[in-house]
Design an enzyme around this catalytic site. Structure first.
Site, PDB file in Angstrom:
ATOM      1  CE  LYS A 173      63.922  51.541  28.169  1.00  0.00           C
ATOM      2  NZ  LYS A 173      62.756  51.494  27.286  1.00  0.00           N
ATOM      3  CE  LYS A 212      64.715  40.040  31.754  1.00  0.00           C
ATOM      4  NZ  LYS A 212      63.549  40.921  31.739  1.00  0.00           N
ATOM      5  CE  LYS A 248      66.138  46.064  22.850  1.00  0.00           C
ATOM      6  NZ  LYS A 248      64.700  46.175  22.601  1.00  0.00           N
TER       7      LYS A 248
END
Ligand code: TRP
Length: 344
Positions: A122, A206, A209
């Protein structure tokens, strides 16, 4: 039993999990998390929150944050969580999480956090520009779990490392403050139907979003037309379906669609294959589209109707927060006494 064996936690089984209020929820969240929460609430005392403290580790528009929280709460309710059974609340309404997190910041070691792969992903190339909150995110997560002495945490595979850290913090607290068995060492619950729902455009990634292609996922707020269209457009191959799952080993897109069908219909993958063996996607996709519309469109509708009455959602969240605080306060009081703090 040796002398060193730790005294095990003796308290009751308790389930806790949370979802961040950032971005739309999709089919992967539904099958991998929300549907599991709804099932578990009938077996165990269950706490499910909206992680708005975690959300601001990256910038969130203050004018939108409350609505984002309501949207997750609406998704919880629309997918079957019952506020009379489970305790559903916004994290920021229960200050005990943040207070315990501070104490845990002093228990966790820098070296433990330095290993966290999610922070590395991140924060990207410029970790010096990431918030300090993003770095200590997993410590707050440990506090979320341990403030309720939760024993079972339904989460995706990607959260395993954070659960290991939670156990390390629990064990070190129990040891440092001479409190054997005080905190449980909670387990992730990652298995179950729909544990790995992949992108509709790439069976090896996967469903996410953050994928730029909206066709890669089915959002919980998609209407019937959008759901059916995304399934029609889903990537597949030209082969007919085989009789057993072994035949899908090299066909990730096909395997994913079988898995989606099975999870939506509460059946095993093999059972679905047995029904469709020998048929191609021309036959399978319309059946999957019908099933997905039947299961998902009502969730979107229910979310929209819940969100039309903010006062009702807010009342449910306020009641949940009240109950959560009552559950959290005794743990925090015990912790403060152990640490040598003034009682609040
Ligand atoms: N980190 C979790 C996620 O991204 C969200 C979360 C925050 C959570 N606190 C938690 C999940 C406590 C389980 C328990 O999915």
């Amino acid at each position: 039993m040796t002398e060193e064996s730790p005294v095990l936690y003796q308290g009751p089984k308790r389930v806790l999990s949370g979802v961040q209020p950032s971005g739309d929820l999709h089919l992967g969240n539904y099958l991998g998390a929300l549907a599991k929460f709804a099932r578990m609430q009938h077996e165990t005392d269950t706490f499910i929150f909206v992680a708005d403290l975690h959300a601001i580790t990256v910038w969130q528009d203050p004018a939108k944050l409350k609505d984002q929280v309501r949207e997750i709460a609406a998704a919880y309710l629309a997918t079957g969580l019952d506020p009379k059974i489970a305790t559903i609340f916004p994290q920021s309404a229960v200050p005990e999480h943040a207070e315990l997190a501070w104490i845990f910041n002093c228990v966790a070691r820098l070296g433990w956090l330095d290993r966290m792969t999610q922070f590395k992903e991140k924060s990207g190339k410029h970790k010096e520009r990431a918030s300090v909150g993003l770095y200590t995110y997993p410590v707050l997560q440990a506090a979320d779990i341990l403030i309720y002495k939760a024993t079972h945490v339904p989460v995706g595979e990607d959260q395993r490392q954070h659960l290991e850290l939670t156990r390390d913090i629990a064990a070190k607290f129990n040891h440092d403050f001479d409190a054997p068995g005080f905190f449980p060492l909670p387990d992730p619950v990652t298995q179950g139907p729909g544990a790995r729902i992949m992108s509709l455009r790439d069976g090896t990634a996967k469903m996410s979003k953050s994928d730029p292609s909206d066709n890669s996922r089915i959002n919980l707020t998609d209407d019937a037309d959008a759901i059916a269209q995304k399934i029609r457009k889903a990537k597949t191959d030209a082969e007919p379906l085989p009789e057993t799952m072994d035949g899908l080993a090299e066909r990730p897109e096909a395997r994913n669609l079988i898995g989606v069908y099975a999870a939506l219909d509460s059946r095993s993958d093999q059972d679905v294959l047995t029904e469709f063996a020998g048929q191609g996607f021309g036959a399978f996709k319309p059946k999957l589209a019908d099933l997905a519309v039947a299961k998902l469109a009502p969730i979107g509708l229910q979310m929209r109707s819940l969100l039309a009455d903010k006062a009702q959602i807010d009342a449910i969240l306020a009641d949940g927060a009240y109950r959560a605080r009552n559950a959290a306060a005794p743990t925090l009081a015990e912790v403060k006494a152990k640490v040598g703090y003034w009682a609040g």
